[in-house]
Structure formats: structure tokens, C-alpha cells
Design a protein around this motif. Structure first.
Motif, mmCIF file in Angstrom:
data_model
loop_
_atom_site.group_PDB
_atom_site.id
_atom_site.type_symbol
_atom_site.label_atom_id
_atom_site.label_comp_id
_atom_site.label_asym_id
_atom_site.label_seq_id
_atom_site.Cartn_x
_atom_site.Cartn_y
_atom_site.Cartn_z
ATOM 1 N N ALA A 179 6.030 -3.889 -5.348
ATOM 2 C CA ALA A 179 5.006 -4.021 -6.390
ATOM 3 C C ALA A 179 4.222 -5.314 -6.232
ATOM 4 C CB ALA A 179 5.649 -3.977 -7.773
ATOM 5 N N SER A 212 -6.644 2.708 -2.613
ATOM 6 C CA SER A 212 -5.481 1.824 -2.730
ATOM 7 C C SER A 212 -5.255 1.401 -4.172
ATOM 8 C CB SER A 212 -5.674 0.575 -1.855
ATOM 9 O OG SER A 212 -4.584 -0.316 -1.993
ATOM 10 N N ASP A 213 -3.977 1.270 -4.544
ATOM 11 C CA ASP A 213 -3.603 0.734 -5.853
ATOM 12 C C ASP A 213 -3.387 -0.772 -5.816
ATOM 13 O OD1 ASP A 213 -3.442 3.209 -7.336
ATOM 14 O OD2 ASP A 213 -1.638 3.674 -6.185
ATOM 15 N N ASN A 262 0.600 -4.144 -6.721
ATOM 16 C CA ASN A 262 0.333 -2.710 -6.756
ATOM 17 C C ASN A 262 0.433 -2.269 -8.205
ATOM 18 O OD1 ASN A 262 0.671 0.177 -6.723
ATOM 19 N ND2 ASN A 262 1.068 0.046 -4.534
ATOM 20 N N ALA A 274 0.290 0.458 -9.683
ATOM 21 C CA ALA A 274 1.061 1.662 -9.987
ATOM 22 C C ALA A 274 2.554 1.378 -10.101
ATOM 23 C CB ALA A 274 0.825 2.718 -8.906
ATOM 24 N N GLU A 275 2.992 0.201 -9.669
ATOM 25 C CA GLU A 275 4.414 -0.144 -9.685
ATOM 26 C C GLU A 275 4.738 -1.206 -10.732
ATOM 27 O OE1 GLU A 275 6.507 1.536 -7.886
ATOM 28 O OE2 GLU A 275 4.914 2.674 -6.887
ATOM 29 N N ARG A 290 0.826 -1.211 0.000
ATOM 30 C CA ARG A 290 0.000 0.000 0.000
ATOM 31 C C ARG A 290 0.861 1.263 0.000
ATOM 32 N NH1 ARG A 290 -4.756 0.838 3.935
ATOM 33 N NH2 ARG A 290 -5.202 2.349 2.293
ATOM 34 N N THR A 291 2.028 1.219 0.652
ATOM 35 C CA THR A 291 2.912 2.378 0.704
ATOM 36 C C THR A 291 3.936 2.367 -0.430
ATOM 37 O OG1 THR A 291 4.329 1.204 2.292
ATOM 38 C CG2 THR A 291 2.646 2.682 3.188
ATOM 39 N N HIS A 292 3.744 1.487 -1.410
ATOM 40 C CA HIS A 292 4.552 1.450 -2.633
ATOM 41 C C HIS A 292 6.006 1.053 -2.383
ATOM 42 C CE1 HIS A 292 1.429 3.392 -5.251
ATOM 43 N NE2 HIS A 292 1.025 3.822 -4.053
#
Length: 301
Positions: free
Chosen positions: A123, A159-160, A275, A277-278, A118-120
Motif C-alpha cells: 500500500a 494506476s491506483d 496505493n 485501493a489498499e 502498482r500490482t497491489h
């Protein structure tokens, strides 16, 4: 060596064993040996921590015996404080590198893998599906029946992280009640809870999870109660309350307390998460390799 793809994994217990088994099923014999080595070491250390095994060596001596820091393909371990009485030190998994196809993967132990995604920080990661329900799944009038419902209930602004697949190391959040509470011919299921008013015994901190699973309509007239801190078995507290939700595999302990087992509400299993976004080419390749064709439940990301 190509820069490894990091994956957050649990540090101990059933979830970590499920992860190692999945990696072994994808990678083959070398990873099977690794999985057996890590699992047997941590089971032994759990027995030491719980007092079931006497060990003359101190924790640092055992750490030195287990770990090979010069070899990244050999497992490393670390020390954490266990939350048992006296807060003893416990040896847990730290990291290891394995090759998934032609991509090296760095399995990194985390206390909270889901939150690391969640905090990136990562991934990809593995953690309990329960944590997704506890933290990011929207609460709606109807409940969540299974993993297929999870991603559709995650607010993209929240969340991503999305669930990719379950690992089938399944135990269930199960309804259970005393026979006296059930009218003759009544099924102990979600619809029963919708018409029930009164106390419902659950494990502490699971209010949001149980509300997500049953739905806000079913829990509107329910008051959550909890086992006493010194309770030996949650099933005993549920029997005293009359109805509750608890994790079960066979249900034998529940039956010993005179409880009727009802509907399996939600599978508590380890899941692979990503994730979005990653994402990258290497990460996507690793993710796809870890999702076996024979996996029972593959969710869209």
C-alpha cells in the motif's frame, strides 16, 4: 507484536538513504543509528563490488556478520547479481522493522518498489519519481514541470498509485547545450526546445520521461540520440550532439565539456507513494507520520 505495515523501499543507493533519513527524522535517535549503519554498510559493499576495496571475506561471511535474522528490528541484507562487467554478487538491503509512533513498520527491499505498489503487493512505498513519468503519466502537449503536476496526469484507469510527497534528495533533469547552438541572448529553456529541430541526446530508456517533461509539442521535431554504450560520461556525448538532457547537481562536469546549463526541467527525487485501493487506518497513520509538516512538497492523494 502488532502486524507490521509493509513498505516497499529501494535496495541500495541514494534513494534508500533518503528513505532511511526520512524515517530517522520521524522516529528519532534509534532510527538515526539504524540509517547510519545500513548506509555505511552498503557504501562499503559498493566499494567492494567496484573493486575499490579488497575484502578477504567472501560475501556469505559478510552477510552473516551484517545480519541478525533472529532480531526483526536489526537490518537484514541479501545478495543480488550486479549488472557490472562480470555480474559480481553485491550485498544489498533486504528488510528491517521500525516503530513509527505506535505502529511497527516493515521496510522491505524491492528492485522495483513502484511496480510492487502498482500490482497491489504494497500500500505504501518509496521510489524514484522518474519511474512514475516513465510508466503512468499521460503524455500531453505541454510538459510536466514538477511533482505538483504528476498526480493530475495519472489516469485512474491506469494506476491506483499516487505520489504523496518528495524527500528532497533532489537532482535535476537539466537542459544543456554547446554555446554555438545558442543565438546570442537566447535562454536555454523549454521554449528553445519547442523551436529546435534536430538531435537531442538523452540517456537510453528515457524517451518517455523526457517527452513527458518537455511535452509532445516540444519534442515533435526532435530525434532522440544516445551516448555510446562504452561512453565514460554522458556530458561528452551531449557536447558532441550539441544539446541534450541529463541529470545534474552542480553541473561541473557539463561545464568541463564546454556545455551551457539551461533550465532544470524536472526534479529527480525519491518520493513516497500510496496505493489508494489498499488504504487502511494503520496505513493512513503511517503515511501521515512520514509526511513531515516541514516537507517542501505535499501532494494530494
Amino acid at each position: 507484536m502488532t502486524t507490521p505495515v509493509p513498505i516497499a523501499v529501494p535496495r541500495k543507493g541514494r534513494p534508500l538513504e533518503a528513505v532511511l533519513e526520512r524515517v530517522a527524522s520521524v522516529v528519532g535517535a534509534d532510527a538515526e543509528s539504524l540509517a547510519d549503519d545500513v548506509s555505511s554498510t552498503l557504501r562499503y559493499e559498493k566499494a567492494v563490488t567496484k573493486g575499490g576495496v579488497e575484502e578477504s571475506r567472501g560475501p556469505y561471511e559478510r552477510l552473516a556478520a551484517y545480519s541478525s535474522p533472529a532480531d526483526p528490528y536489526a537490518p537484514e541484507y541479501t545478495l543480488l547479481r550486479d549488472d557490472r562487467d562480470g555480474m559480481p554478487r553485491r550485498i544489498v538491503f533486504d528488510s528491517v522493522i521500525v516503530d513509527v509512533g505506535d505502529v511497527p513498520v516493515h521496510l522491505v527491499g524491492r528492485e522495483e518498489p513502484f511496480r510492487a505498489l502498482r500490482t497491489h503487493e504494497f500500500a505504501l512505498g518509496f521510489d524514484s519519481a522518474d519511474l512514475v513519468l516513465e510508466e503512468v503519466v499521460d503524455l500531453r502537449p505541454s510538459g510536466v514541470a514538477g511533482l505538483d503536476d504528476v498526480n493530475t496526469r495519472i489516469d485512474p484507469q491506469e494506476s491506483d498509485v499516487r505520489v504523496v510527497t518528495g524527500l528532497s534528495d533532489t537532482v535535476y533533469h537539466t537542459l544543456m547545450a554547446t554555446p554555438e547552438l545558442l543565438p546570442a541572448g537566447t535562454d536555454l529553456d523549454r521554449s528553445f526546445v519547442e523551436n529546435y529541430e534536430g538531435d537531442l541526446c538523452i540517456s537510453p530508456r528515457y524517451e518517455r520521461l523526457v517527452t513527458a517533461v518537455l511535452g509532445t509539442d516540444a519534442t515533435r521535431d526532435v530525434s532522440f540520440t544516445y551516448p555510446a554504450r562504452d561512453a565514460d560520461e554522458e556530458e561528452a556525448a551531449i557536447a558532441e550532439t550539441g544539446i541534450g538532457v541529463y541529470l545534474t547537481v552542480t553541473g561541473s562536469t557539463a561545464r568541463e565539456h564546454g556545455l551551457v546549463l539551461g533550465e532544470h526541467l524536472f526534479p529527480s527525487e525519491t518520493v513516497l507513494m500510496a496505493n489508494a485501493a489498499e488504504a487502511s487506518t494503520a496505513i493512513d497513520r503511517v503515511r501521515d507520520r512520514l509526511v513531515r509538516e516541514e516537507a517542501e512538497s505535499v501532494l494530494s492523494v
